[in-house]
Structure formats: structure tokens, C-alpha cells
Design an enzyme around this catalytic site. Structure first.
Site, PDB file in Angstrom:
ATOM      1  N   CYS A   1      14.950  12.493  15.807  1.00 54.71           N
ATOM      2  CA  CYS A   1      14.073  11.590  16.565  1.00 54.71           C
ATOM      3  C   CYS A   1      12.607  11.954  16.332  1.00 54.71           C
ATOM      4  CB  CYS A   1      14.361  11.708  18.061  1.00 54.71           C
ATOM      5  SG  CYS A   1      16.100  11.545  18.482  1.00 54.71           S
ATOM      6  N   SER A   2      11.760  10.925  16.361  1.00 54.52           N
ATOM      7  CA  SER A   2      10.328  11.177  16.196  1.00 54.52           C
ATOM      8  C   SER A   2       9.734  11.669  17.508  1.00 54.52           C
ATOM      9  CB  SER A   2       9.617   9.900  15.753  1.00 54.52           C
ATOM     10  OG  SER A   2       9.766   8.896  16.729  1.00 54.52           O
TER      11      SER A   2
ATOM     12  N   CYS B   1       6.302  -1.485  18.558  1.00 54.08           N
ATOM     13  CA  CYS B   1       5.893  -0.378  17.688  1.00 54.08           C
ATOM     14  C   CYS B   1       5.190  -0.876  16.435  1.00 54.08           C
ATOM     15  CB  CYS B   1       7.082   0.508  17.336  1.00 54.08           C
ATOM     16  SG  CYS B   1       7.813   1.269  18.786  1.00 54.08           S
TER      17      CYS B   1
ATOM     18  N   LYS C   1       8.133  11.192  12.376  1.00 51.14           N
ATOM     19  CA  LYS C   1       8.952  12.360  12.693  1.00 51.14           C
ATOM     20  C   LYS C   1       8.095  13.598  12.971  1.00 51.14           C
ATOM     21  CE  LYS C   1      12.778  14.580  13.001  1.00 51.14           C
ATOM     22  NZ  LYS C   1      12.117  15.276  14.104  1.00 51.14           N
TER      23      LYS C   1
ATOM     24  N   HIS D   1       4.196   9.774  17.095  1.00 50.58           N
ATOM     25  CA  HIS D   1       4.282   8.315  17.211  1.00 50.58           C
ATOM     26  C   HIS D   1       3.595   7.798  18.479  1.00 50.58           C
ATOM     27  CE1 HIS D   1       5.545   4.292  16.797  1.00 50.58           C
ATOM     28  NE2 HIS D   1       6.784   4.364  17.259  1.00 50.58           N
TER      29      HIS D   1
END
Lengths: 393, 469
Positions: A207-208, A84, A333, A337
Site C-alpha cells: 500500500c502507498s 485521486c 508507494k 500520496h
């Protein structure tokens, strides 16, 4: 003796797609969308670029995944993967190439097409191994942090849930002001607190998003930057730290920190000459893949004292109108992502803020922006920290 | 003197109340519970846990042979005994063999162990079983899962082998072809009158004649029975009183096939006193009747947990749907997660001490225990100063945990725990046989050998944590 690259590389154009479920667009479409914006912004042509750093986690192998699509005519393309942290590390390597004098104008682009996979969460390409150790879901890897933090600093789990929810609430509030964000709606605290549990104590609203998207930056040496525009963005420091996995193997680690964030932050602060991050930084885009991650980043990057991050979060210190706005663009968020793109997207917010283009989330006179990009899990990760400014010195 | 040196057993944590089968299909069912192997257990893992139960206080390097008896070996070609030997952390210069295909395989392996003991070898004999009856059929009610293990040798014998009588006949009453999951049977009258009653009588009378003992001399007859009714009828006919009949475990565990008589023998040994005579009688294409005499050494041996301990440690909340799912008797919605990749066999082989014996390493320079093994110390970065360090058996506690609802599992939610071992060493692993609401930071756990997943029919085994009893 290495002196770092402070003020030696400059960004002259950036582009970023809308993040989200881009079912009607393929990787080529996403890259063209980001690159068109970046080129127009810099006022140059695609052929003016000498070399490319293409960051992606799973959307294609080798530089060919870029060159075949963009027809970059036998120019150098490096495909970079660092989980990431791919986006920010791709940017870092591109900066070095111009500072070294190897090229004059380079582009780094991070792009990811996650929604074509058909899975919930991420697909992680893994080396061949005996596969005996558990392949944990991403939320479970980060969920360990919440009870550990609460226990260490004397919060009960209800308080901890409220701190986590406050972070999600802030990032959604910011993202609601961002036309490129995946989720553009404020979410009431109550809904966040009541969201279904994914990996205890993380609810789905901790969670994103899983997203498609691309973002790019065009970089030159500082002395050339003014040829392209009067208001470039200067790289003050950029460092990464890859962890040895000590934390997952040694009982001394207590799950309330990611040492990699601390080390990368220290190195970047040294390079950039930042001595008091809490006051010197105008805005920070950090890796809020899960709400507890953002909480410990406050402390690892010394925005807050150890054990105080949760208070600062509750006090609104990291809100858009707070002392140090964190994730003003909505963060992972709310913005979403798309792995390879995220690190560059983080810098894009500083770019917009420096140029007064951040719309309803515009900050007053921002001068120093920080991006922190984390690949892996709190107990074993690679973290990049980049610091940019709108003035030299 | 040759005979049993040690014994152990394993019963899976989860039990299905047979009433759930009645709730599902309507027909009357026998009372009681059947032990159900968790979704990550099979005859190898249960056998390995029974062998560890037996060997907890013994030197695993003194084992010269490992025999494994089952009719439910996970592989047709690929030995199970070698896996169990790895878990036991035996030497490499040992004999391993699987005894398969017959319900009599357990006693056959015990007899082979006795033969080996006469040649001065210590043999770990393990029996494990995980059979399936057709849904809504009688065998589904009868069958349960479990395992037992015995170390057989000629020193410190707790139950001396006296003599045996074996009967062998090509009798066809139960069967399962090599491509079938469920047990078939001929009609019961034929099976019992011509087979079970006949062969049991022959072997028992044979061994009584050879030894000169009479039924009244035995404290227990450990007699395999398809059900307690069949067991009771023939035992009475042979002159044994009901007090002498070792409980068949039918009500708490179920009929565990090959492992049934061995598990009953473990139960009998838990209660045995010096000088007791115990008659072990198995069944399957004939019968083995074996006479043991308990010695004074019985007072000095204790399994780590024992059959009784495992029977008492249970959860009886599972319903029939969960049973169907764990045995993969129904097709459930696949998780929307990437396909699991198979294990690399070369890597698995290189790491066999870690994967089976559960070894980490300890740095000779700084004393840091670490897992998995690596050449460079995580603490002091010294290279090649590592010593093998077995983490199995070390007290361990949960440092932190999460309950994951996203992970693909046949028994969601998945508990993931950070486990810290006393003396050093940390492992992030799954925690099973545990109620999610009961997990606490600091709770004591121990390690259990489990089947992790199967891809391309390669079965990957490793360790998970379970609450300490």
C-alpha cells in the site's frame, strides 16, 4: 475540428514539497513551499500569474481555500476535484486556459493535508445516498485484482505475491534516492512479503503512504515559454477517461485491467503521436496506490503485452536501469500520496529528469515522460494520462 | 378450512457453547448451545429470513397481511412488519402490524392471522426475537435468537385451525422497561406456581374441553417452556407423555421468547403427517392454546431451508468475548476511520424495491441484467427500456474476493466478494457467516437480509451474501 494541444502549452517552472507526515506545517505552509520553488524556478513573481487551478480532494472547498491563504487578489481560482486524479486533471484544465488564449501565465497547484484527519487511510466526502452499498476500504477495492490476475495468467498466489513485492521493492529502492520522498529506505523483498495483511493478499507493504504535500506547475503558451527559460517542458498530450461503472456491474469484467487507464492512454498516445509506448517513453510515473495497480497499468498502457507485465516486472524492465523506468521517483508507494498533489508530482519527476536535476536517480538523456493518475478503483475510476517532452515535435 | 398454508424458520449461523459462560464467570451453566444473532442481525432481519424461508415457493403477491411478533423490535416508533413486507415483495395494498411487548405476541399474531383467514385474507405471521439477559444471570444462559414464519389462509391449508382457548391476566413475572436492555424477573417459585403452571393448565384444559379432544389424541404438544424442566413438568401434569412433547430447542438454539413456540411449531410441522393433531401452547400474561389438525397438503409443502436445515448449518467457535462485542455489551476501541454518515431517507424510500425486495433491472433492448437499477443501460446505453428484475433467489457465485483487516467491523476480518448472479447481474458486497479460510472463487452463495449500520438511530438494512447451504 479539435486538434489537441500537442506542443501548444509549456511548463516553465515547477515546485514540490517533501511529502510525508508534515505535522509542523499547515496547508498554507505546504502551498507556499511548493509555490516558492516554482516561482524561483520560473524566475517570475506570484503577481505575474493570471489564474489558478487548485486541486484538492478533501483539504478545503472552493477557490477560496487557495485565495484566502495565498491572497491572490481577486484573480480567478478554480478548485478542482477528481478523486485521486485531481492533480493531473487540474494541470489539464490549466493547460487549456493558456492554449485557448484566455490567460498568458497560469499556475496549477495540488495540495493535500491528510495527516490532520487522524484516520488510517482516506476520508472520502460522499454525496447523500441510501448508503446501502458497501463503502469498501481502498485496499479491498484494489485487492480484487491480485487473485484475478494470478488466476488468468496461471500464477500461483506465492508467485503473485513475489511480483507485487518486486514492484514495491523497486519503488522503495527508487524512493530511497529521493530526498523529497516520504519513505526513504530500501526494503528487503523478504520484509515486503512478510508484511501484515491489510486486505488479502495485500500486505501493508503493498500500500502507498498517506501523506501531506503540495506540488505546482506554472504554464504558458509554447510560443511564450522561451521568454521565461530556454528549456521548458512541452505538453505532448493529456487526456482523461471517466468510467461508466460498467466493470462493477457486468460479469464480463475480470479484474485484470482498468479500462479507464487503457482509454485515457490511447487518447493521450493519439494526441502525442506515440505509437510504441514501450520504446518511445523514457520514464513513466504511474498510480501505484497498491502494487497490483501498477502491474495492470503496465499492460493497460501497453508497456507490456497482456499477461506479460509480471514477467517484465520480475526481469527488471521497469527498474531505474531497465528499458522503461517506472516510478523512478519512488511513486505513490515511497514518495507518498497527498491526493491532490500526486498528479503534479508525477510530472515533477519528468521536469527534474529533463533538467538533469534528479540526483542519484538521473536517467540518461530522457526525452518523453508519462504520468498516469487514477481516481477510484480498477472497476470504476477516472484516469488521467499526461505526456510531456523536452523538445518540440 | 382455515389454517397454516406454509411455514419457515431462521436460526442464526453462530452458536455460543454455554460452557464459555462458565469459563468466564465460574458458576455452573446448563449444557448446550445458544444461537447468537450475528452483529448485523436483529429480530427484523431474522424474521425476514424466516418469512423468505416460508414463502420461497409461494406467490408473494398473494399475501394480504404481514404481522410481526417480537419483544425486541429495533424501533419503538417505526413499524417492523412493513420492512418485512418490503423484503417479501408484497403488494402495497396489504395490512401490516407489529405485535409487541409480550412473549405471547407470537400466538396472538397467529390467532389474528386465523381471524383474517376467515375473512379470506392470506397473512404472513412472523415472529423474531433477540433478547438479552443480564451477564452472568440465568436468562443469559437461557436466551437464544431466532425466528419463525407462517402463512395463514384458507386455501391449500396444511394444518387446519380447529379451535383455541386464550387466558389473559395481568401477571407480572418478567419485564423490561422501555429504556432497558435486560430482562428482569420475580423469584422463580412465584412465576412458575402462580403464573406459568396455572395459565398453561387453564388454556390447555380450556381448549380440550372446547374441542372434546384428550391429551392422547395429539401427536405433539408444542409447549413454550422457560426451560425444558418447566415444560416437562407441566406437560406431564396435564397428561402428555414425554414422546408427545415437542423439543423446546433449548439445547441447540435457546429460549427465543416470542418466537420460541412458533419455531417449535415449525419443527413439529417438518415432521408432521396427515391427520396429526398438534397443540400449540404459548405463555405470557396468560396463555393461548391452539389446536391444529394436519391435512394431506402437508406432503406438498417444503420450506426453502427449514428449521432443521438452519439448525444444522452452524459454527460453534465463538467465545463469550465475541458475544459481548456483537451485542455491544462492552465498549471496544473505535476504528480510526471516518464517522459513518447516516442514510438519506428520501433516497432509501426511492430505492425501496432495490433495498428490500432486492431488485435490479434488465434492459429490454440488450437483455443485460444490472444492479443497482438505473435508467440507462450499462451495456448498450439505451435509455428507459428497463424492466424490474428481482435478483433475490437467483443462484450466485463468488467471482473474486478479498479479506479486509482494515475495515471497521464487530467481527473482523471483513470478507468482501464480487458476486455474479446466474442470468446476469453483479454485486460487490460483504460475505458473512463464512470462515475467511473457506472462501473460494466460484463458491455458491445466497443473499441474506442484514442490518448494515445505524446512525442517528436510523437503521439501514441491505443484503449481504452468505454461503449457500
Amino acid at each position: 475540428m479539435a486538434i489537441g494541444i500537442k506542443d501548444r502549452a509549456a511548463v516553465i517552472g515547477m515546485g514540490c514539497t517533501k511529502f510525508g507526515e508534515r505535522y509542523d506545517r499547515n496547508l498554507e505552509d505546504l502551498m507556499i513551499e511548493a509555490i516558492d520553488e516554482g516561482l524561483e524556478d520560473a524566475g517570475i513573481e506570484f503577481n505575474d500569474i493570471d489564474a489558478f487551478w487548485f486541486g484538492t480532494f478533501t483539504s478545503g472547498m472552493a477557490g477560496l481555500a487557495f485565495s484566502n491563504r495565498m491572497k491572490s487578489h481577486y484573480k480567478p481560482v478554480t478548485r478542482l476535484e477528481n478523486m485521486c486524479c485531481t492533480g493531473l486533471d487540474s494541470f489539464r484544465n490549466a493547460c487549456y486556459s493558456v492554449v485557448a488564449g484566455a490567460y498568458d501565465v497560469v499556475m496549477t497547484i495540488g495540495a493535500e493535508k491528510l495527516k490532520d484527519g487522524g484516520y488510517s487511510g482516506l476520508e472520502v466526502p460522499a454525496e447523500d445516498s441510501d448508503r446501502t452499498l458497501p463503502d469498501l476500504t481502498a485496499p479491498s477495492r484494489f485487492a480484487f485484482v491480485a487473485p484475478a490476475y494470478a488466476h488468468k495468467y496461471g500464477l500461483d498466489m506465492q508467485q503473485m505475491k513475489e511480483v507485487m513485492a518486486r514492484i514495491a521493492w523497486k519503488n522503495h529502492k527508487n524512493g530511497a534516492l529521493n530526498p523529497k520522498a516520504q519513505y526513504r529506505a530500501e526494503v528487503p523483498m523478504d520484509s515486503i512479503l512478510k508484511s501484515p495483511i491489510i486486505s488479502s493478499p495485500l500486505g501493508v507493504m503493498d500500500c502507498s503512504g498517506v501523506s501531506d504535500g503540495a506540488a505546482c506547475a506554472i504554464i504558458t503558451r509554447t510560443e511564450d515559454a522561451k521568454k521565461y527559460r530556454k528549456d521548458p517542458m512541452y505538453v505532448k498530450g493529456i487526456q482523461i477517461a471517466a468510467g461508466p461503472g460498467h466493470s462493477e456491474k457486468h460479469q464480463s469484467y475480470d479484474f485484470t485491467t482498468a479500462f479507464e487507464t487503457y482509454y485515457a492512454g490511447q487518447a493521450a498516445y493519439r494526441e502525442a503521436g506515440i505509437t510504441h509506448p514501450r520504446t518511445q517513453i523514457s520514464l513513466a510515473e504511474v498510480h501505484d496506490c497498491f502494487t497490483p495497480t501498477e502491474l495492470i497499468i503496465y499492460e493497460d498502457l501497453q508497456f507490456s503485452e497482456r499477461g506479460q507485465g509480471w514477467k517484465d516486472a520480475m526481469d527488471g524492465f521497469f527498474d531505474l536501469d531497465g528499458g522503461l523506468p517506472v516510478n523512478p521517483d519512488g511513486g505513490l508507494k515511497s514518495f507518498g500520496h497527498p491526493i491532490g498533489a500526486s498528479g503534479i508530482r508525477m510530472l515533477y519527476e519528468s521536469w527534474l529528469q529533463f533538467h538533469g536535476r534528479a540526483g542519484k536517480r538521473q536517467l540518461e538523456n530522457p526525452q518523453i515522460g508519462l504520468a498516469q493518475n487514477l481516481g477510484g478503483q480498477p472497476y470504476s475510476c477516472v484516469v488521467g494520462v499526461g505526456i510531456v517532452g523536452n523538445e518540440l515535435g | 378450512m382455515v389454517g397454516i398454508i406454509g411455514f419457515g424458520a431462521y436460526v442464526p449461523f453462530n452458536r455460543l457453547n454455554r460452557a464459555h459462560i462458565k469459563d468466564t464467570f465460574g458458576a455452573p451453566v446448563p449444557k448446550g448451545e445458544k444461537a447468537v444473532a450475528n452483529y448485523d442481525e436483529d429480530s427484523i432481519t431474522m424474521g425476514a429470513m424466516a418469512a423468505l424461508d416460508c414463502s420461497a415457493h409461494l406467490d408473494s403477491k398473494s399475501i394480504d397481511a404481514v404481522y410481526f411478533a417480537t419483544t425486541t423490535a429495533p424501533y419503538k416508533e417505526k413499524q417492523s412488519a412493513a420492512t418485512i413486507a418490503g423484503v417479501l415483495d408484497t403488494r402495497l395494498d396489504i395490512r401490516t402490524a407489529d405485535f409487541c411487548d409480550s412473549l405471547r405476541a407470537g400466538s396472538s399474531a397467529i390467532l389474528a392471522g386465523v381471524d383474517a383467514a376467515m375473512q379470506d385474507l392470506n397473512t404472513m405471521v412472523v415472529a423474531g426475537e433477540c433478547r438479552l439477559g443480564y451477564s452472568a444471570g440465568p436468562y443469559e444462559n437461557h436466551f437464544g435468537d431466532g425466528a419463525a414464519a407462517f402463512l395463514i389462509g384458507n386455501k391449500h391449508v396444511i394444518a387446519e385451525y380447529i379451535d383455541s382457548c386464550s387466558i389473559s391476566a395481568d401477571f407480572h413475572d418478567l419485564w423490561r422497561a422501555d429504556n432497558e436492555r435486560f430482562v428482569h424477573s420475580w423469584e422463580e417459585r412465584f412465576c412458575i406456581s402462580q403464573g406459568y403452571n396455572q395459565f398453561i393448565s387453564d388454556s390447555v384444559q380450556g381448549v380440550l374441553k372446547k374441542t372434546g379432544l384428550s391429551p392422547g389424541d395429539f401427536s405433539k404438544i408444542v409447549l413454550y417452556g422457560i426451560t425444558p424442566r418447566h415444560q416437562g413438568q407441566i406437560a406431564a401434569k396435564l397428561g402428555f407423555s414425554s414422546a408427545q412433547i415437542q423439543d423446546s430447542l433449548y439445547n441447540q438454539v435457546g429460549n427465543t421468547g416470542t418466537a420460541n413456540a412458533p419455531m417449535m411449531l415449525a419443527a413439529a410441522l417438518e415432521e408432521a403427517k396427515p391427520n396429526d393433531y398438534i397443540l400449540l401452547v404459548s405463555y405470557g400474561e396468560g396463555s393461548d392454546a391452539i389446536v391444529f389438525k394436519v391435512s394431506d397438503e402437508i406432503d406438498h409443502f417444503f420450506p426453502a431451508c427449514g428449521l432443521k436445515g438452519y439448525i444444522e448449518n452452524k459454527k460453534v467457535t465463538m467465545n463469550y468475548g465475541k458475544y459481548l462485542r456483537w451485542r455491544e455489551l462492552i465498549e471496544t476501541e473505535p476504528a480510526k476511520r471516518p464517522v459513518q454518515k447516516r442514510s438519506s431517507l428520501p433516497d432509501m424510500y426511492r430505492n425501496r424495491k432495490k433495498n428490500l425486495g432486492f431488485y435490479g433491472v434488465c434492459c429490454n433492448n440488450c437483455g443485460t441484467v444490472q444492479f443497482p437499477p438505473s435508467r440507462i443501460c450499462i451495456e448498450c446505453r439505451t435509455i428507459d427500456q428497463m424492466e424490474d428484475y428481482r435478483l433475490y433467489g437467483k443462484p450466485a457465485r463468488v467471482a473474486t474476493f478479498t479479506v479486509d483487516y482494515l475495515a471497521e467491523s464487530l467481527d473482523p476480518p471483513t470478507i468482501v466478494a464480487v458476486v455474479d448472479f446466474e442470468g446476469g447481474g453483479r454485486l460487490i458486497c460483504y460475505l458473512v457467516d463464512c470462515d475467511p479460510d473457506e472462501v473460494k472463487v466460484g463458491m455458491e452463495v445466497k443473499m441474506s437480509f442484514r442490518h448494515i449500520f445505524t446512525v442517528d438511530s436510523i437503521r439501514t438494512y441491505f443484503w449481504k451474501a452468505v454461503p449457500k447451504l
